[in-house]
Design an enzyme around this catalytic site. Sequence first.
Site, short mmCIF file in Angstrom:
data_model
loop_
_atom_site.label_atom_id
_atom_site.label_comp_id
_atom_site.label_asym_id
_atom_site.label_seq_id
_atom_site.Cartn_x
_atom_site.Cartn_y
_atom_site.Cartn_z
N HIS A 10 0.88 -1.18 0.00
CA HIS A 10 0.00 0.00 0.00
C HIS A 10 0.91 1.23 0.00
O HIS A 10 1.46 1.61 1.02
CB HIS A 10 -0.90 0.01 1.25
CG HIS A 10 -1.86 1.16 1.28
ND1 HIS A 10 -3.18 1.02 1.66
CD2 HIS A 10 -1.71 2.48 0.98
CE1 HIS A 10 -3.79 2.18 1.61
NE2 HIS A 10 -2.91 3.09 1.20
N HIS A 62 1.62 5.28 -1.98
CA HIS A 62 1.16 6.35 -2.88
C HIS A 62 2.37 6.95 -3.59
O HIS A 62 3.20 7.60 -2.97
CB HIS A 62 0.42 7.43 -2.08
CG HIS A 62 -0.79 6.92 -1.39
ND1 HIS A 62 -2.05 6.95 -1.96
CD2 HIS A 62 -0.94 6.31 -0.18
CE1 HIS A 62 -2.92 6.39 -1.12
NE2 HIS A 62 -2.28 5.99 -0.04
N LYS A 87 -9.60 -0.31 -5.51
CA LYS A 87 -9.56 0.37 -4.20
C LYS A 87 -10.82 1.19 -4.01
O LYS A 87 -11.18 2.02 -4.84
CB LYS A 87 -8.33 1.29 -4.16
CG LYS A 87 -8.21 2.14 -2.91
CD LYS A 87 -7.80 1.30 -1.71
CE LYS A 87 -7.86 2.10 -0.41
NZ LYS A 87 -6.70 2.95 -0.21
N HIS A 136 -10.45 1.33 2.07
CA HIS A 136 -10.22 2.31 3.12
C HIS A 136 -11.45 2.22 4.01
O HIS A 136 -12.54 2.64 3.62
CB HIS A 136 -10.04 3.72 2.54
CG HIS A 136 -9.78 4.75 3.58
ND1 HIS A 136 -8.62 5.48 3.65
CD2 HIS A 136 -10.53 5.15 4.65
CE1 HIS A 136 -8.66 6.28 4.70
NE2 HIS A 136 -9.82 6.11 5.32
N HIS A 144 -4.65 -0.30 6.16
CA HIS A 144 -4.13 0.59 7.22
C HIS A 144 -5.02 0.62 8.47
O HIS A 144 -5.53 1.65 8.87
CB HIS A 144 -3.87 2.01 6.70
CG HIS A 144 -4.94 2.64 5.86
ND1 HIS A 144 -6.28 2.62 6.19
CD2 HIS A 144 -4.86 3.34 4.69
CE1 HIS A 144 -6.95 3.27 5.26
NE2 HIS A 144 -6.12 3.72 4.35
N ASP A 151 1.40 2.61 3.53
CA ASP A 151 0.54 3.76 3.28
C ASP A 151 1.38 5.04 3.20
O ASP A 151 0.92 6.11 3.61
CB ASP A 151 -0.57 3.88 4.35
CG ASP A 151 -1.62 4.92 3.95
OD1 ASP A 151 -1.72 5.25 2.76
OD2 ASP A 151 -2.34 5.40 4.85
C1 NCD Z 1 -3.56 8.97 1.70
C2 NCD Z 1 -3.07 9.96 0.65
O1 NCD Z 1 -2.52 11.03 1.02
O2 NCD Z 1 -3.19 9.68 -0.55
N1 NCD Z 1 -3.61 9.62 2.97
C3 NCD Z 1 -3.66 9.05 4.20
O3 NCD Z 1 -3.78 9.80 5.19
N2 NCD Z 1 -3.58 7.76 4.38
C4 NCD Z 1 -4.89 8.41 1.28
C5 NCD Z 1 -5.32 7.15 2.03
O4 NCD Z 1 -4.66 6.11 1.91
O5 NCD Z 1 -6.29 7.19 2.76
ZN ZN Z 2 -3.22 5.03 1.42
ZN ZN Z 3 -6.75 5.11 2.91
#
Ligand code: NCD
Ligand code: ZN
Ligand code: ZN
Length: 336
Positions: free
Chosen positions: A13, A15, A96, A133, A168, A242
């Site tokens: 996971h 980004h 997702k 999520h 998460h 995450d």
């Molecule tokens: C994530 C993001 O910034 O893309 N932020 C977070 O607080 N986890 C989005 C997500 O995974 O919920």
């Molecule tokens: Zn995330």
């Molecule tokens: Zn998330």
Amino acid sequence: MRDWVMRAADDLHVHLRDDVRSSAAIQAIRLGGSSRVLAMPNTQPAILSGADAVKYRDWLHRQGLDVELLMTIKLTADTTPEIIIEAARLGAVAGKLYPLGVTTNSEDGLQDPMFLAPVFEAMQQVDMVLSLHGEVPGVFVMDAESAFLPHLDEINSCFPNLRVVLEHITTKDAVDFVKKSASSCLAATITDHHLEITLSDVVGSRIRPHHFCMPVAKRPDDLKALIEVVRSGDPRFFSGSDSAPHLIHDKQSDCGCAGIFSSPYHMQVLASIFSRCDMMPRLEAFTSQHGANFYGLDVNSQQICLKPKSWKVPDRFGGIVPFMAGKMLDYELEWL
Ligand code: NCD
Ligand code: ZN
Ligand code: ZN
């Protein structure tokens, strides 16, 4: 304290963004010890189809990403069973679901997940993982994850062969739900930061915007439940950082973004936490076996070595504040 040689991590996971943050996000992956990542689709514009996912994957590799990339698509009210079948054909491994408005770029999220029942049916058929999520829009933020569990229960019972990852997780309630579930298709990811911080580290005596993420870190008992389930070695719980970079002015703002940038020192941070909790022998399975098994992948062949050394996490990584900035870690990492 000794050296620990283990398989490189699967970060299931992460980004990677599609803008100025991508360069730091991409560079961070290897530094943090991962050789395979599952990239989240909440870019702007979002990754909504198999074609988008292929384009995004190729773009990330052109930007220098040199690890295996597992692709996802974002599920919205416009997703159809046909989109799922085509995305699976093009290699997307997960869809997702973001509840409406609960996190970064979730304005196209869903109020009620069961609105997507026909999409879940198609995902079950093509064996695409549903990545969730798990928070309910509009519910008090400390209760939003627990309130999602009945929805998860409904999804599990209506689609018993649909593989689902509750992403998460932050609460003892979520840990207990997954532990007690009779489903062999349900698993959960746990981040680095939710094994280290509680709400007091976000809004204690000071506001710490770089500790703010969604779902927000919860109570000491929740932190303890997360640590203990990891210590138990239960294969339904595995690592997904995450890691979610935001520019400093987007974090340090009167309306700051949710997300913690943890990938640059992912395995170094986890090794420090695991070692302090006296559970280093559990680390490799948590980061490099359980997740691969759940996703039906071969385990990574590349290896890393975590070496005892006390060092201070820098204040910035590629212009972004990394998790644990200014704190001491107990391990450094070498690729073998
Ligand atoms: C994530 C993001 O910034 O893309 N932020 C977070 O607080 N986890 C989005 C997500 O995974 O919920
Ligand atoms: Zn995330
Ligand atoms: Zn998330």
